[in-house]
Every structure is written in C-alpha cells, then in structure tokens.
Design a protein around this motif. Structure first.
Motif, mmCIF file in Angstrom:
data_model
loop_
_atom_site.group_PDB
_atom_site.id
_atom_site.type_symbol
_atom_site.label_atom_id
_atom_site.label_comp_id
_atom_site.label_asym_id
_atom_site.label_seq_id
_atom_site.Cartn_x
_atom_site.Cartn_y
_atom_site.Cartn_z
ATOM 1 N N ARG A 66 38.033 -4.344 14.618
ATOM 2 C CA ARG A 66 38.106 -2.888 14.769
ATOM 3 C C ARG A 66 37.668 -2.155 13.504
ATOM 4 N N SER A 67 37.134 -2.878 12.535
ATOM 5 C CA SER A 67 36.839 -2.275 11.228
ATOM 6 C C SER A 67 35.379 -1.875 11.074
ATOM 7 N N LYS A 68 35.186 -0.927 10.172
ATOM 8 C CA LYS A 68 33.848 -0.524 9.734
ATOM 9 C C LYS A 68 33.845 -0.524 8.213
ATOM 10 N N LEU A 69 32.758 -0.995 7.658
ATOM 11 C CA LEU A 69 32.520 -0.935 6.223
ATOM 12 C C LEU A 69 31.327 -0.014 6.027
ATOM 13 N N ILE A 70 31.542 1.083 5.322
ATOM 14 C CA ILE A 70 30.489 2.068 5.097
ATOM 15 C C ILE A 70 30.108 2.027 3.622
ATOM 16 N N LEU A 71 28.892 1.554 3.348
ATOM 17 C CA LEU A 71 28.363 1.483 1.989
ATOM 18 C C LEU A 71 27.317 2.574 1.842
ATOM 19 N N SER A 72 27.650 3.601 1.093
ATOM 20 C CA SER A 72 26.752 4.747 0.924
ATOM 21 C C SER A 72 25.772 4.506 -0.219
ATOM 22 N N ASP A 73 24.607 5.149 -0.122
ATOM 23 C CA ASP A 73 23.583 4.948 -1.151
ATOM 24 C C ASP A 73 23.934 5.601 -2.481
ATOM 25 N N ASP A 74 25.029 6.390 -2.524
ATOM 26 C CA ASP A 74 25.476 6.968 -3.799
ATOM 27 C C ASP A 74 26.443 6.041 -4.544
ATOM 28 N N GLY A 75 26.629 4.792 -4.024
ATOM 29 C CA GLY A 75 27.484 3.817 -4.697
ATOM 30 C C GLY A 75 28.951 3.904 -4.320
ATOM 31 N N THR A 76 29.280 4.661 -3.265
ATOM 32 C CA THR A 76 30.664 4.729 -2.799
ATOM 33 C C THR A 76 30.795 3.950 -1.493
ATOM 34 N N PHE A 77 32.031 3.540 -1.193
ATOM 35 C CA PHE A 77 32.282 2.852 0.068
ATOM 36 C C PHE A 77 33.574 3.367 0.683
ATOM 37 N N GLN A 78 33.702 3.104 1.986
ATOM 38 C CA GLN A 78 34.928 3.393 2.709
ATOM 39 C C GLN A 78 35.109 2.302 3.746
ATOM 40 N N LYS A 79 36.361 1.855 3.903
ATOM 41 C CA LYS A 79 36.713 0.898 4.946
ATOM 42 C C LYS A 79 37.582 1.626 5.961
ATOM 43 N N LEU A 80 37.245 1.454 7.213
ATOM 44 C CA LEU A 80 38.024 2.051 8.295
ATOM 45 C C LEU A 80 38.490 0.945 9.221
ATOM 46 N N VAL A 81 39.714 1.070 9.721
ATOM 47 C CA VAL A 81 40.198 0.210 10.792
ATOM 48 C C VAL A 81 40.514 1.169 11.934
ATOM 49 N N GLY A 82 39.690 1.083 12.986
ATOM 50 C CA GLY A 82 39.754 2.121 14.004
ATOM 51 C C GLY A 82 39.325 3.411 13.345
ATOM 52 N N GLU A 83 40.142 4.442 13.446
ATOM 53 C CA GLU A 83 39.828 5.706 12.779
ATOM 54 C C GLU A 83 40.603 5.888 11.486
ATOM 55 N N TYR A 84 41.385 4.870 11.097
ATOM 56 C CA TYR A 84 42.258 4.992 9.928
ATOM 57 C C TYR A 84 41.593 4.471 8.657
ATOM 58 N N ASP A 85 41.792 5.207 7.567
ATOM 59 C CA ASP A 85 41.266 4.849 6.257
ATOM 60 C C ASP A 85 41.975 3.595 5.756
ATOM 61 N N ASN A 86 41.199 2.594 5.383
ATOM 62 C CA ASN A 86 41.756 1.349 4.863
ATOM 63 C C ASN A 86 41.274 1.091 3.441
ATOM 64 N N GLY A 87 40.858 2.141 2.756
ATOM 65 C CA GLY A 87 40.434 2.008 1.369
ATOM 66 C C GLY A 87 39.077 2.620 1.121
ATOM 67 N N LYS A 88 38.895 3.067 -0.125
ATOM 68 C CA LYS A 88 37.604 3.611 -0.542
ATOM 69 C C LYS A 88 37.475 3.464 -2.045
ATOM 70 N N GLY A 89 36.247 3.617 -2.506
ATOM 71 C CA GLY A 89 35.980 3.483 -3.926
ATOM 72 C C GLY A 89 34.493 3.406 -4.187
ATOM 73 N N THR A 90 34.113 2.561 -5.151
ATOM 74 C CA THR A 90 32.706 2.403 -5.513
ATOM 75 C C THR A 90 32.287 0.947 -5.306
ATOM 76 N N TRP A 91 30.982 0.747 -5.173
ATOM 77 C CA TRP A 91 30.450 -0.601 -4.983
ATOM 78 C C TRP A 91 29.161 -0.766 -5.780
ATOM 79 N N LEU A 92 28.834 -2.039 -6.055
ATOM 80 C CA LEU A 92 27.544 -2.387 -6.647
ATOM 81 C C LEU A 92 27.237 -3.837 -6.321
ATOM 82 N N VAL A 93 25.968 -4.175 -6.406
ATOM 83 C CA VAL A 93 25.518 -5.555 -6.170
ATOM 84 C C VAL A 93 25.050 -6.124 -7.496
ATOM 85 N N GLU A 94 25.583 -7.306 -7.837
ATOM 86 C CA GLU A 94 25.119 -8.068 -9.001
ATOM 87 C C GLU A 94 24.832 -9.482 -8.525
ATOM 88 N N ASP A 95 23.583 -9.878 -8.613
ATOM 89 C CA ASP A 95 23.131 -11.178 -8.115
ATOM 90 C C ASP A 95 23.514 -11.300 -6.645
#
Length: 145
Positions: A66-95
């Motif tokens: 039931r989850s969605k992982l949203i990785l935005s091009d501005d380096g932020t992310f949000q995790k949703l379970v159904g319609e509920y917020d399950n965390g957010k913050g920043t992301w980056l890729v290294e190797d």
C-alpha cells in the motif's frame, strides 16, 4: 620520431578522463532514473537472526503493497502508506546507494539492486527490537511506476 612515447604519455590521462566521465554520467543517469513516484509491489525479508515473527513480516508486506515512495528531483522524498505520511526528508545517490535522511536526522541507506524506467528494487538492513528479541535481516523492496 617519438610518436609512441607521445601517444603513451597521453594515453593514461585520456583513459582516466574517459573512465571518470563514464562513472559520473552513470551516477547522474541513475539519479535521473530514480526520480518519480514508485508504488510498492513486492517485499522479501531475509532473516539473519532473531525470533520467527510471521505477523511482523506479513505486516511489512501488507504495508509495502500500500506504499508509495516519491523521490522528487529537488532531492526531497516522501513515503506514504495509503494516504498517510510515513516519513519525509532528503535523498541522494552515491554509487549504488540510495541514501535517505529523514527530517529527524535518521539516515537509511538502501542498496540499489535494480533501476529501470519501470522498476526499482532496493535492499536494506533491519534491526528491529520485538518483545521476543531482536530481529535482524535484510529487506528487499520492489516498486513499479
């Protein structure tokens, strides 16, 4: 004529430049590929130690589906379970790592196992305290667009 020495003199720096550009372009392409909204579709837990807690594992599967992982091009992310917020913050890729840092400062590092235009597969370590003891292992999460 010193052509072989001249070619040899420039061959190593040129080779290193090509390798550096290839690695950089792969990293940039990988970041571009992970940007977007990902829907959970598969969950696998590989226990390395601890009690057998089927309810916890099945709950993780149900939650992930039931989850969605949203990785935005501005380096932020949000995790949703159904319609509920399950965390957010920043992301980056290294190797081959997707590094997420939550707003509370907690960091979670995922190994990128597969990244295509349609599929994202990650793996991360877990260490979960339960009433029956500490459950440790690896979780493989699969997402689709």
């Amino acid at each position: 004529m010193n052509t072989p020495k001249l070619v040899g003199k420039f061959l190593l720096p040129i080779s290193l430049l090509i390798i550096s550009l290839t690695i950089f372009s792969c990293s940039v392409n990988l970041e571009d590929k992970v940007v977007g909204t990902w829907q959970g579709y598969d969950f696998m837990f590989q226990k390395t130690e601890g009690p057998d807690i089927v309810v916890t594992i099945n709950g993780g599967l149900e939650q992930h589906l039931r989850s969605k992982l949203i990785l935005s091009d501005d380096g932020t992310f949000q995790k949703l379970v159904g319609e509920y917020d399950n965390g957010k913050g920043t992301w980056l890729v290294e190797d081959d790592k997707l590094i997420t840092t939550y707003v509370n400062g907690e960091e979670l590092i995922y190994t990128l196992l597969k990244v295509t235009d349609k599929e994202l597969m990650t793996m991360h370590e877990v260490d979960l305290k339960t009433p029956d003891g500490t459950l440790k292992g690896k979780i493989i999460l699969s997402y689709t667009r």
